[in-house]
Design a protein around this motif. Structure first.
Motif, short mmCIF file in Angstrom:
data_model
loop_
_atom_site.label_atom_id
_atom_site.label_comp_id
_atom_site.label_asym_id
_atom_site.label_seq_id
_atom_site.Cartn_x
_atom_site.Cartn_y
_atom_site.Cartn_z
N TYR B 81 30.31 32.50 37.10
CA TYR B 81 31.71 32.66 36.65
C TYR B 81 32.15 31.60 35.65
O TYR B 81 33.06 31.81 34.87
CB TYR B 81 32.67 32.70 37.85
CG TYR B 81 32.72 31.43 38.67
CD1 TYR B 81 33.69 30.48 38.41
CD2 TYR B 81 31.83 31.21 39.71
CE1 TYR B 81 33.77 29.33 39.17
CE2 TYR B 81 31.89 30.07 40.47
CZ TYR B 81 32.86 29.12 40.20
OH TYR B 81 32.93 27.98 40.94
N LYS B 82 31.49 30.44 35.64
CA LYS B 82 31.90 29.37 34.72
C LYS B 82 31.59 29.72 33.26
O LYS B 82 32.09 29.08 32.34
CB LYS B 82 31.24 28.06 35.10
CG LYS B 82 31.97 27.43 36.30
CD LYS B 82 31.40 26.15 36.78
CE LYS B 82 32.22 25.67 37.97
NZ LYS B 82 31.56 24.63 38.73
N ASP B 83 30.74 30.72 33.04
CA ASP B 83 30.39 31.13 31.67
C ASP B 83 31.44 32.04 31.04
O ASP B 83 31.43 32.27 29.84
CB ASP B 83 29.04 31.87 31.65
CG ASP B 83 27.93 30.97 32.14
OD1 ASP B 83 28.14 29.74 32.09
OD2 ASP B 83 26.88 31.48 32.57
N TYR B 84 32.33 32.60 31.83
CA TYR B 84 33.30 33.57 31.31
C TYR B 84 34.70 32.96 31.19
O TYR B 84 35.18 32.32 32.12
CB TYR B 84 33.40 34.79 32.23
CG TYR B 84 32.09 35.53 32.39
CD1 TYR B 84 31.65 36.40 31.39
CD2 TYR B 84 31.32 35.35 33.53
CE1 TYR B 84 30.44 37.07 31.53
CE2 TYR B 84 30.12 36.02 33.68
CZ TYR B 84 29.68 36.88 32.68
OH TYR B 84 28.50 37.53 32.82
N SER B 85 35.33 33.19 30.01
CA SER B 85 36.68 32.63 29.83
C SER B 85 37.70 33.30 30.75
O SER B 85 38.71 32.71 31.09
CB SER B 85 37.11 32.79 28.37
OG SER B 85 37.14 34.15 28.04
#
Lengths: 478, 195
Positions: B81-85
């Protein structure tokens, strides 16, 4: 060289006078005698002028110190006073009060500049502007319950007051920024922006023309490089021994003549750093008999040297005094070392800074001053740094009353000695040191914020009034 | 550069600098009063102790008692989830709970409509036990700016003592006011006394 000329001239004059007394008809000799007398007069005048200018330079620095301390104390006092949090005041009134110091200091710097006041006041009001921006930010944050970290507040305040540095080139304000930026050290980018902005200024304006700017630039540059490397790489502390080793090799391969002074300096720094790192695992009790004994012994040697040697004429004795005071600080360091667990918990964050900062300074000095290291400047510097570290340490980590008493008595002693013998750096440095000790002691003590604030403001006013009267007396004497 | 900063310009720059400083100081003040006047008040249960800030004096260090909530039904967090804005901010929706103070109802990645919420980027996926793994909702930890409450120097230790000696049926609350995802701390309430 000048003294020899003067003495030769005096000798020639007396020989000629004798000749003329014996024979009245020697015109050429008479002319020569007149010329020689004129020359002697010129040389004596020049010598007097140099002495007067030296004295007035020392006095100017004294005015600067008094004025700066006055400003710092008053600003600190106001901060303490409002940190008390006058909860019965309405929010809007508190916000207005928060901005008042900023308005006053800005008006101050505007009029100082437009009325062309002396450099001392420009330096003071620059510092006042920086501190009042911090003050206003802090008070507004307190009033509105804004919970941002202290480093963010300081970062914003430094950026907002930085243009003052670009406008007036205040030397002491740059130092203040460097000290304050330490708080932002561990948030990496913010710290680099501050030091980078300071560096940029010196790079574009002063590096070629101004000697002081040049020196500050180099210092900032090294400060920046080493802290950056250290933050990035040195989490386990392996970089420190490598840098230290490099420095020691540099020293070993430099001229042997330099070894003594640099050696003392390195010894002092290593010892301090070792203490800071808590390499010594044993507990010393701060108020034991050995402490008393060592303290008394060193004071006795110290007083003996001062009483029996005229230090203003003897530079070797002056150096001995500097070295012995290094020794005192070193011993006080050892003696004031009490509780290793406190050092453990408090020093982790700051240790990287200390380690890198002092090693950076060491390398800076070795590279830049390799020819003039033999002069005692380096040792004076080492003394100052050692004392600052000691002061920080003894205030935060110790309860050693006797160690404190020793350091304060030595400081007072140095101030009196410096004023008596007119050695400016003696009192300059020691006035700074005693104030630092006092400030740290007040910060760490447990009495109320209002009392602290009032104490600081009174001290600030005393400094400013003293400065005013010294300046007045100086003018009257002229 | 030097030609630009001549004597006349210097005076102007001092005045401009002063105005910039004042404007920057006025931002948080204006923001505070907008939220205070337009926002809605909620009471959140807290616990804490009393330390000291060098610049701002004494304060109560607070933490929210319930600092994890369930995600809105149907919303799932991917492992990376940290890869998606989309997953950078989370909206914590507030709800009323009568006399027992108010609560954080649920978290969502879609901006809520007609509900009061607090926007934060400081959140983490909560690890769940094997027994909970098959449930349809996910839990998250979050942090919002309920962490310091600045106090009068004399009052701070008294309140700390009160906080430590709280009885089972009495609780400590902070009153927060929210407006469009922003919030301010307004009051501190303990044993029905407001500070």
């Amino acid at each position: 060289m000048k003294t020899t000329n003067q003495e030769d001239l005096k000798l020639m004059i007396s020989v000629l006078e004798e000749k003329i007394d014996k024979n009245d008809n020697i015109h050429k000799e008479k002319e020569l005698l007149d010329k020689l007398k004129q020359n002697l007069h010129i040389i004596e005048n020049r010598k007097n002028n140099i002495e007067i200018s030296k004295k007035s330079k020392a006095n100017n620095i004294l005015f600067m110190i008094f004025a700066l301390l006055g400003t710092l104390f008053i600003a600190g006092g106001i901060l303490f006073l409002f940190a008390y949090n006058w909860s019965h005041m309405p929010k809007s009134l508190k916000i207005v009060i928060s901005v008042l110091p900023l308005i006053i200091s800005q008006i101050g710097i505007y009029f100082t500049y437009s009325k062309n006041k002396s450099r001392v006041w420009v330096e003071c009001f620059s510092i006042a502007v920086t501190l009042s921006v911090i003050l206003s930010n802090a008070l507004i944050a307190q009033t509105l319950q804004i919970t941002v970290p202290v480093e963010n507040l300081l970062f914003l305040s430094i950026l907002l007051s930085l243009p003052i540095n670009y406008l007036f080139k205040p030397k002491y304000n740059t130092w203040l920024y460097m000290i304050l930026s330490i708080v932002c050290l561990f948030s990496g980018l913010k710290y680099m922006i501050i030091v980078g902005a300071l560096m940029a200024y010196y790079f574009y304006n002063d590096i070629k023309s101004n000697k002081e700017g040049n020196r500050l630039f180099k210092l900032l540059y090294l400060f920046w490089i080493f802290t950056t490397i250290s933050i990035t790489l040195d989490n386990s502390g392996f970089l420190f021994p490598i840098i230290l080793g490099t420095v020691i090799i540099l020293i070993l391969f430099s001229e042997i003549k330099l070894f003594n002074n640099v050696g003392v300096f390195v010894l002092l720094m290593i010892t301090n750093i070792l203490f800071l790192f808590d390499f010594f695992d044993s507990d010393y009790n701060a108020t034991t008999v050995p402490e008393l004994f060592f303290g008394a012994l060193i004071l006795a040697i110290f007083v003996f040297v001062v009483l029996f040697f005229d230090i203003s004429k003897n530079s070797i004795v002056e150096r001995f005094l500097v070295l012995s005071s290094l020794g005192i600080i070193l011993i006080c360091n050892i003696l004031s070392y009490t509780n290793s667990t406190i050092v453990d918990s408090k020093m982790n964050g700051v240790s990287i800074f200390f380690e890198v900062y002092f090693v950076a300074l060491l390398i800076f000095y070795v590279i830049n001053n390799s020819k003039s290291l033999y002069e005692s400047r380096l040792i004076k510097f080492g003394l100052l740094m050692g004392t600052i570290m000691f002061a920080l340490k003894f205030v935060f980590f110790t309860e050693g009353i006797i160690a404190k008493a020793i350091i304060v008595s030595i400081t007072v002693f140095y101030i009196v000695l410096g004023v008596k013998k007119e050695i400016s750096w003696f009192y300059k440095f020691n006035i700074f040191m005693i104030n630092m000790l006092l400030i740290l002691e007040v910060f760490s003590s447990d009495f109320g914020l209002v009392a602290k604030g009032l104490l600081f403001i009174v001290m600030g006013i005393v400094f400013l009034i003293t400065n005013y009267y010294i300046v007045k007396r100086e003018r009257r004497n002229k | 550069m030097k030609e630009f900063i001549n004597n006349t310009n210097k005076k102007t720059i001092i005045i401009i600098l002063f105005l910039v400083q004042l404007i920057s100081l006025s931002f948080p003040v204006i923001n505070h009063f907008i939220i205070l006047n337009l926002g809605h008040e909620y009471l959140i249960e807290v616990q804490g102790y009393d330390p000291y800030d060098v610049l701002r004096g004494r304060y109560l260090s607070l933490s929210v008692v319930d600092d994890y909530i369930q995600l809105k039904e149907g919303e799932l967090i991917p492992d990376n989830y940290k890869d998606y804005s989309k997953f950078k901010y989370i909206y914590i929706v507030l709800g009323e709970n009568g006399d027992m103070g108010d609560v954080f109802e649920y978290g969502t990645f879609e901006k809520p409509i007609n509900r009061d919420y607090i926007k934060t980027d400081n959140w983490n996926k909560k690890r769940v036990s094997e027994a909970q793994e098959n449930t349809e909702t996910e839990n998250i930890y979050f942090r919002i700016n309920i962490n310091k409450y600045y106090l009068n120097e004399e009052l701070a230790p008294i309140l700390e003592k009160k906080l430590r000696e709280l009885e089972d049926n009495s609780k400590a609350y902070v009153s927060i006011i929210t407006y469009k995802g922003n919030m301010i701390l307004d009051k501190f309430i303990i044993n029905n006394e407001i500070f």
